[in-house]
Design a protein around this motif. Structure first.
Motif, PDB file in Angstrom:
ATOM      1  N   ARG A  20      39.561  49.852  33.282  1.00  0.00           N
ATOM      2  CA  ARG A  20      39.807  50.729  34.258  1.00  0.00           C
ATOM      3  C   ARG A  20      39.640  52.123  33.910  1.00  0.00           C
ATOM      4  O   ARG A  20      40.624  52.366  32.996  1.00  0.00           O
ATOM      5  N   ASP A  98      45.128  61.273  35.939  1.00  0.00           N
ATOM      6  CA  ASP A  98      45.641  60.488  37.066  1.00  0.00           C
ATOM      7  C   ASP A  98      44.918  60.584  38.301  1.00  0.00           C
ATOM      8  O   ASP A  98      44.319  61.463  38.788  1.00  0.00           O
ATOM      9  N   GLU A 151      43.739  45.480  43.386  1.00  0.00           N
ATOM     10  CA  GLU A 151      44.635  45.451  42.205  1.00  0.00           C
ATOM     11  C   GLU A 151      44.583  46.474  41.063  1.00  0.00           C
ATOM     12  O   GLU A 151      45.538  46.782  40.264  1.00  0.00           O
ATOM     13  N   LEU A 152      43.243  47.095  41.101  1.00  0.00           N
ATOM     14  CA  LEU A 152      43.144  48.201  40.141  1.00  0.00           C
ATOM     15  C   LEU A 152      43.578  49.463  40.452  1.00  0.00           C
ATOM     16  O   LEU A 152      43.690  50.162  39.671  1.00  0.00           O
ATOM     17  N   ARG A 154      46.858  49.948  41.456  1.00  0.00           N
ATOM     18  CA  ARG A 154      48.278  49.730  41.139  1.00  0.00           C
ATOM     19  C   ARG A 154      48.525  49.055  39.931  1.00  0.00           C
ATOM     20  O   ARG A 154      48.002  48.335  39.314  1.00  0.00           O
ATOM     21  N   THR A 155      49.778  49.241  39.512  1.00  0.00           N
ATOM     22  CA  THR A 155      50.318  48.658  38.385  1.00  0.00           C
ATOM     23  C   THR A 155      51.173  47.536  38.741  1.00  0.00           C
ATOM     24  O   THR A 155      52.223  47.895  39.314  1.00  0.00           O
ATOM     25  N   GLU A 156      51.170  46.224  38.445  1.00  0.00           N
ATOM     26  CA  GLU A 156      51.946  45.326  38.892  1.00  0.00           C
ATOM     27  C   GLU A 156      52.129  44.344  37.386  1.00  0.00           C
ATOM     28  O   GLU A 156      51.430  44.304  36.586  1.00  0.00           O
ATOM     29  N   LEU A 157      53.004  43.632  37.516  1.00  0.00           N
ATOM     30  CA  LEU A 157      53.442  42.517  36.359  1.00  0.00           C
ATOM     31  C   LEU A 157      52.264  41.451  36.498  1.00  0.00           C
ATOM     32  O   LEU A 157      51.884  41.161  37.467  1.00  0.00           O
ATOM     33  N   GLN A 159      49.346  41.762  35.795  1.00  0.00           N
ATOM     34  CA  GLN A 159      48.063  42.107  36.228  1.00  0.00           C
ATOM     35  C   GLN A 159      46.728  41.730  35.449  1.00  0.00           C
ATOM     36  O   GLN A 159      46.069  41.473  36.244  1.00  0.00           O
ATOM     37  N   GLN A 160      47.047  41.621  34.259  1.00  0.00           N
ATOM     38  CA  GLN A 160      46.167  41.325  33.283  1.00  0.00           C
ATOM     39  C   GLN A 160      45.532  39.964  33.566  1.00  0.00           C
ATOM     40  O   GLN A 160      44.182  39.864  33.863  1.00  0.00           O
TER      41      GLN A 160
END
Length: 315
Positions: A20, A98, A151-152, A154-157, A159-160
């Protein structure tokens, strides 16, 4: 047995390397042609993708996905013909941006797939060099693109894992959509939907080691032997047992490249009663005995891995 699923599984197109990226104008990225299949989608903003050939430029906008088959280099940038950097230099220049700080920045995803063996190559060869799919073309594709875009940003657990699964879905839906609408879809794909041929084709793919005969395949199709042979040749461009032999040889090549099976085990897997019968058939098709062919192919693969770095591995 679903023939498209069978090809995808055998091609081992189950993992993607992806990145990303956030880039402020001016920006441009050069991607080498060694990647067998590249996937690009813009989450925010817009960009352009082009090859070295004139007239190849396509616009990248949110809600669409562009696939590029390996071979020639391709480029993506803020405008057509923008100066493009190699991946490492591009990442270094744009690493600290950012997306929230500059509304003019473009947020996009680059994915890279590597397929395995001749089954994978056959799938890729059936695709156009560059293919753009819009979310408006297909409800399922739209849903996956929407999920991917969300999904792209934001950062989540985990995520991969989510992105891996979404990219796999995206690939399957893209290939399925293209084959469904393309006049150049593989003959086996079109024939698999023919009620006169689908069952026989699925049987040959599901159990290639079975000693199939034309009367047996015709009975599965509910046709006479003559009618089945005629319809099969018209649809596939070859006789049923010729198609079966070529499919067995395709599977044999993939086994010889990728597996540690003995020649006797490969022979059994693809329907030959002994390694001698298999070796004779393989030599007729390829001009070399299978053991020598395997050694040559693996030596070539080792050399390629040593001398080339996959561009997506650096993303």
């Amino acid at each position: 047995m679903d023939l498209l699923a069978d090809h995808l599984v055998r091609a081992r197109a189950t993992e993607a390397v992806f990145a990303r990226t956030v880039a402020e104008p001016p920006w441009g990225l050069r991607l080498g042609g060694s990647t067998q299949l590249s996937v690009h989608t813009v989450v925010r903003g817009r960009g352009y993708l082009w090859l070295d050939t004139p007239g190849s430029t396509v616009e990248l906008i949110p809600g669409s996905v562009t696939l590029v088959r390996g071979g020639p280099n391709h480029y993506i940038g803020h405008e057509p013909g923008a100066e493009c950097l190699e991946p490492e230099e591009f990442r270094a220049r744009h690493a600290q941006i950012d997306p929230g700080e500059n509304p003019q920045a473009t947020v996009f995803l680059c994915g890279a797939y590597q397929f395995s063996g001749d089954v994978g190559s056959g799938l890729l060869d059936a695709l156009p060099q560059v293919m753009t799919l819009s979310a408006a073309d297909d409800d399922s594709l739209r849903d996956v693109i929407t999920l991917l875009s969300r999904e792209l940003v934001r950062t989540e657990l985990a995520q991969q894992i989510v992105l891996d699964r979404l990219l796999d879905l995206l690939l399957v839906l893209a290939i399925r959509s293209d084959f469904r609408h393309s006049a150049t879809a593989p003959r086996w794909y079109r024939a698999s939907a023919d009620p006169r041929l689908g069952a026989a084709l699925r049987a040959m793919h599901e159990t290639p080691a079975h000693p199939w005969t034309v009367p047996e395949l015709a009975a599965i199709s509910g046709l006479s032997r003559a009618a089945f042979a005629r319809v099969f040749r018209e649809a596939l461009g070859k006789a049923p047992l010729q198609y079966l032999t070529e499919w067995r040889m395709t599977l044999a090549r993939d086994h010889l490249r990728a597996d540690d099976l003995t020649l006797a085990q490969v022979a059994d897997a693809v329907g030959y009663g002994s390694p001698f019968a298999f070796a004779a058939a393989f030599r007729r098709h390829h001009g070399h005995p299978p053991g020598n062919w395997r050694q040559r192919e693996r030596a070539a693969a080792d050399t390629s891995l040593f001398t080339n770095t996959h561009p997506a591995d650096k993303q």
